[in-house]
Design a protein around this motif. Structure first.
Motif, PDB file in Angstrom:
ATOM      1  N   PRO A   1       0.826  -1.123  -0.242  1.00  0.00           N
ATOM      2  CA  PRO A   1      -0.012  -0.014   0.050  1.00  0.00           C
ATOM      3  C   PRO A   1       0.705   1.388   0.083  1.00  0.00           C
ATOM      4  CG  PRO A   1       0.049  -1.062   2.212  1.00  0.00           C
ATOM      5  CD  PRO A   1       0.620  -1.819   1.208  1.00  0.00           C
ATOM      6  N   ALA A   2       0.242   2.401  -0.577  1.00  0.00           N
ATOM      7  CA  ALA A   2       0.898   3.744  -0.487  1.00  0.00           C
ATOM      8  C   ALA A   2       1.088   4.222   1.103  1.00  0.00           C
ATOM      9  CB  ALA A   2       0.336   4.700  -1.211  1.00  0.00           C
ATOM     10  N   HIS A   3       2.246   4.052   1.509  1.00  0.00           N
ATOM     11  CA  HIS A   3       2.807   4.604   2.697  1.00  0.00           C
ATOM     12  C   HIS A   3       2.258   6.304   3.153  1.00  0.00           C
ATOM     13  CE1 HIS A   3       6.003   1.563   3.710  1.00  0.00           C
ATOM     14  NE2 HIS A   3       4.926   0.872   3.355  1.00  0.00           N
ATOM     15  N   CYS A   4       1.993   6.897   1.936  1.00  0.00           N
ATOM     16  CA  CYS A   4       1.491   8.261   2.343  1.00  0.00           C
ATOM     17  C   CYS A   4       0.029   8.371   2.952  1.00  0.00           C
ATOM     18  CB  CYS A   4       1.479   9.087   0.975  1.00  0.00           C
ATOM     19  SG  CYS A   4       0.183   8.658  -0.302  1.00  0.00           S
ATOM     20  N   ASN A   5      -0.619   7.150   3.198  1.00  0.00           N
ATOM     21  CA  ASN A   5      -1.979   7.071   3.627  1.00  0.00           C
ATOM     22  C   ASN A   5      -1.801   6.562   4.858  1.00  0.00           C
ATOM     23  OD1 ASN A   5      -3.219   7.804   1.114  1.00  0.00           O
ATOM     24  ND2 ASN A   5      -3.107   5.926   0.329  1.00  0.00           N
ATOM     25  N   ALA A   6      -0.610   6.297   5.594  1.00  0.00           N
ATOM     26  CA  ALA A   6      -0.463   5.439   6.804  1.00  0.00           C
ATOM     27  C   ALA A   6      -0.557   6.469   7.894  1.00  0.00           C
ATOM     28  CB  ALA A   6       0.875   5.000   6.961  1.00  0.00           C
ATOM     29  N   HIS A   7      -1.250   6.154   8.847  1.00  0.00           N
ATOM     30  CA  HIS A   7      -1.776   6.837  10.230  1.00  0.00           C
ATOM     31  C   HIS A   7      -1.813   6.077  11.361  1.00  0.00           C
ATOM     32  CE1 HIS A   7      -6.206   5.990  10.001  1.00  0.00           C
ATOM     33  NE2 HIS A   7      -5.674   5.790   8.541  1.00  0.00           N
ATOM     34  N   ALA A   8      -1.555   6.644  12.466  1.00  0.00           N
ATOM     35  CA  ALA A   8      -1.836   5.752  13.666  1.00  0.00           C
ATOM     36  C   ALA A   8      -3.301   5.466  14.147  1.00  0.00           C
ATOM     37  CB  ALA A   8      -1.183   6.632  14.727  1.00  0.00           C
ATOM     38  N   GLY A   9      -4.138   5.998  13.494  1.00  0.00           N
ATOM     39  CA  GLY A   9      -5.660   5.422  13.734  1.00  0.00           C
ATOM     40  C   GLY A   9      -6.089   4.179  13.130  1.00  0.00           C
ATOM     41  N   SER A  10      -5.164   3.668  12.320  1.00  0.00           N
ATOM     42  CA  SER A  10      -5.440   2.392  11.524  1.00  0.00           C
ATOM     43  C   SER A  10      -4.790   1.338  12.548  1.00  0.00           C
ATOM     44  CB  SER A  10      -5.144   2.482  10.144  1.00  0.00           C
ATOM     45  OG  SER A  10      -5.114   1.307   9.809  1.00  0.00           O
ATOM     46  N   ALA A  11      -5.395   0.483  12.854  1.00  0.00           N
ATOM     47  CA  ALA A  11      -4.584  -0.982  13.500  1.00  0.00           C
ATOM     48  C   ALA A  11      -3.995  -1.519  12.301  1.00  0.00           C
ATOM     49  CB  ALA A  11      -5.691  -1.880  13.866  1.00  0.00           C
ATOM     50  N   GLU A  12      -4.186  -1.582  11.103  1.00  0.00           N
ATOM     51  CA  GLU A  12      -3.591  -2.452  10.061  1.00  0.00           C
ATOM     52  C   GLU A  12      -2.293  -1.544   9.816  1.00  0.00           C
ATOM     53  OE1 GLU A  12      -5.629  -3.798   6.521  1.00  0.00           O
ATOM     54  OE2 GLU A  12      -7.207  -3.301   7.572  1.00  0.00           O
ATOM     55  N   TRP A  13      -2.270  -0.158   9.591  1.00  0.00           N
ATOM     56  CA  TRP A  13      -0.803   0.544   9.626  1.00  0.00           C
ATOM     57  C   TRP A  13      -0.011   0.357  11.039  1.00  0.00           C
ATOM     58  CZ3 TRP A  13       1.097   1.424   5.543  1.00  0.00           C
ATOM     59  CH2 TRP A  13       0.434   1.895   4.361  1.00  0.00           C
ATOM     60  N   ARG A  14      -0.790   0.191  12.097  1.00  0.00           N
ATOM     61  CA  ARG A  14       0.272   0.305  13.310  1.00  0.00           C
ATOM     62  C   ARG A  14       0.739  -1.197  13.337  1.00  0.00           C
ATOM     63  NH1 ARG A  14      -4.450   2.154  15.769  1.00  0.00           N
ATOM     64  NH2 ARG A  14      -5.074   0.221  16.686  1.00  0.00           N
ATOM     65  N   THR A  15       0.087  -2.169  12.750  1.00  0.00           N
ATOM     66  CA  THR A  15       0.694  -3.569  12.631  1.00  0.00           C
ATOM     67  C   THR A  15       1.898  -3.428  11.633  1.00  0.00           C
ATOM     68  OG1 THR A  15      -1.354  -4.679  13.093  1.00  0.00           O
ATOM     69  CG2 THR A  15       0.232  -5.855  11.838  1.00  0.00           C
ATOM     70  N   GLN A  16       1.601  -2.945  10.463  1.00  0.00           N
ATOM     71  CA  GLN A  16       2.659  -2.640   9.477  1.00  0.00           C
ATOM     72  C   GLN A  16       4.154  -1.838  10.032  1.00  0.00           C
ATOM     73  OE1 GLN A  16       2.046  -1.607   5.519  1.00  0.00           O
ATOM     74  NE2 GLN A  16      -0.055  -2.980   5.540  1.00  0.00           N
ATOM     75  N   ARG A  17       3.696  -1.138  10.629  1.00  0.00           N
ATOM     76  CA  ARG A  17       4.851  -0.231  11.404  1.00  0.00           C
ATOM     77  C   ARG A  17       5.527  -1.221  12.553  1.00  0.00           C
ATOM     78  NH1 ARG A  17       5.711   5.337  13.170  1.00  0.00           N
ATOM     79  NH2 ARG A  17       6.418   5.577  15.193  1.00  0.00           N
ATOM     80  N   SER A  18       4.957  -1.648  13.186  1.00  0.00           N
ATOM     81  CA  SER A  18       5.493  -2.713  14.228  1.00  0.00           C
ATOM     82  C   SER A  18       6.395  -3.919  13.463  1.00  0.00           C
ATOM     83  CB  SER A  18       4.651  -3.450  15.007  1.00  0.00           C
ATOM     84  OG  SER A  18       3.945  -2.796  15.991  1.00  0.00           O
ATOM     85  N   ASN A  19       5.996  -4.272  12.224  1.00  0.00           N
ATOM     86  CA  ASN A  19       6.600  -5.429  11.575  1.00  0.00           C
ATOM     87  C   ASN A  19       7.718  -4.896  10.809  1.00  0.00           C
ATOM     88  OD1 ASN A  19       4.693  -7.157  12.135  1.00  0.00           O
ATOM     89  ND2 ASN A  19       3.550  -6.991  10.262  1.00  0.00           N
ATOM     90  N   ALA A  20       7.728  -3.644  10.437  1.00  0.00           N
ATOM     91  CA  ALA A  20       8.774  -2.896   9.880  1.00  0.00           C
ATOM     92  C   ALA A  20      10.007  -2.557  10.679  1.00  0.00           C
ATOM     93  CB  ALA A  20       8.335  -1.674   9.035  1.00  0.00           C
ATOM     94  N   LYS A  21       9.555  -2.199  12.250  1.00  0.00           N
ATOM     95  CA  LYS A  21      10.588  -1.978  13.054  1.00  0.00           C
ATOM     96  C   LYS A  21      11.373  -3.295  13.514  1.00  0.00           C
ATOM     97  CE  LYS A  21      10.951  -0.020  17.935  1.00  0.00           C
ATOM     98  NZ  LYS A  21      10.405   0.833  18.910  1.00  0.00           N
TER      99      LYS A  21
END
Length: 152
Positions: free
Chosen positions: A115-135
């Motif tokens: 997905p386009a990372h420009c749409n990522a935000h902390a209010g989305s559980a899916e984006w938070r999961t992707q952020r944790s996986n990347a970390k």
């Protein structure tokens, strides 16, 4: 010879007299905060017309919190930028990569199943999961670089 009263002591120079509201004369209107003094826009937004010192756009921030570019949150990660979310100031960070926008390889999307990372935000559980996986991946890579044989 008169000496001023020490802190906490009562003396002639530091007497305070209580006054009722009827005895107070307003000589100037009360000062307003810059947010209260700013003209109100449609939707309850506030427009700041002048400021001094360090402003929010001068500090690193998540793209979704950028004070210069409006952000439009999508409920789920999508492949393409949503409503101008790809616009970013020099201090915007990618929420998914936790890196400056200029270092994000997936800012505008374009790759299948990414997905386009420009749409990522902390209010989305899916984006938070992707952020944790990347970390987690960055941490593993850093450990491997420090100890390539895994002996540590």
């Amino acid at each position: 010879q008169h000496q001023p009263a020490a802190a906490g002591e009562e003396g002639e120079d530091d007497e305070v007299e209580a006054m009722s509201e009827d005895e107070v004369e307003e000589v100037a209107p009360p000062l307003q905060s810059s947010a209260a003094a700013a003209p109100s826009l449609a939707g309850g937004d506030v427009q700041i017309s002048a400021a001094t010192g360090l402003l929010p756009e001068h500090l690193p921030h998540q793209r979704a919190l950028c004070p210069l570019h409006p952000f439009h949150a999508a409920e789920r990660p999508v492949a393409a930028p949503v409503d101008g979310n790809e616009a970013a100031c020099p201090n915007c960070y990618c929420f998914a990569c936790d890196a400056p926008v200029s270092a994000c390889r997936h800012w505008r999307g374009g790759e299948p199943r990414v997905p386009a990372h420009c749409n990522a935000h902390a209010g989305s559980a899916e984006w938070r999961t992707q952020r944790s996986n990347a970390k987690r991946q960055r941490t593993r890579a850093a450990r491997a670089a420090r100890d390539p044989l895994g002996l540590g």
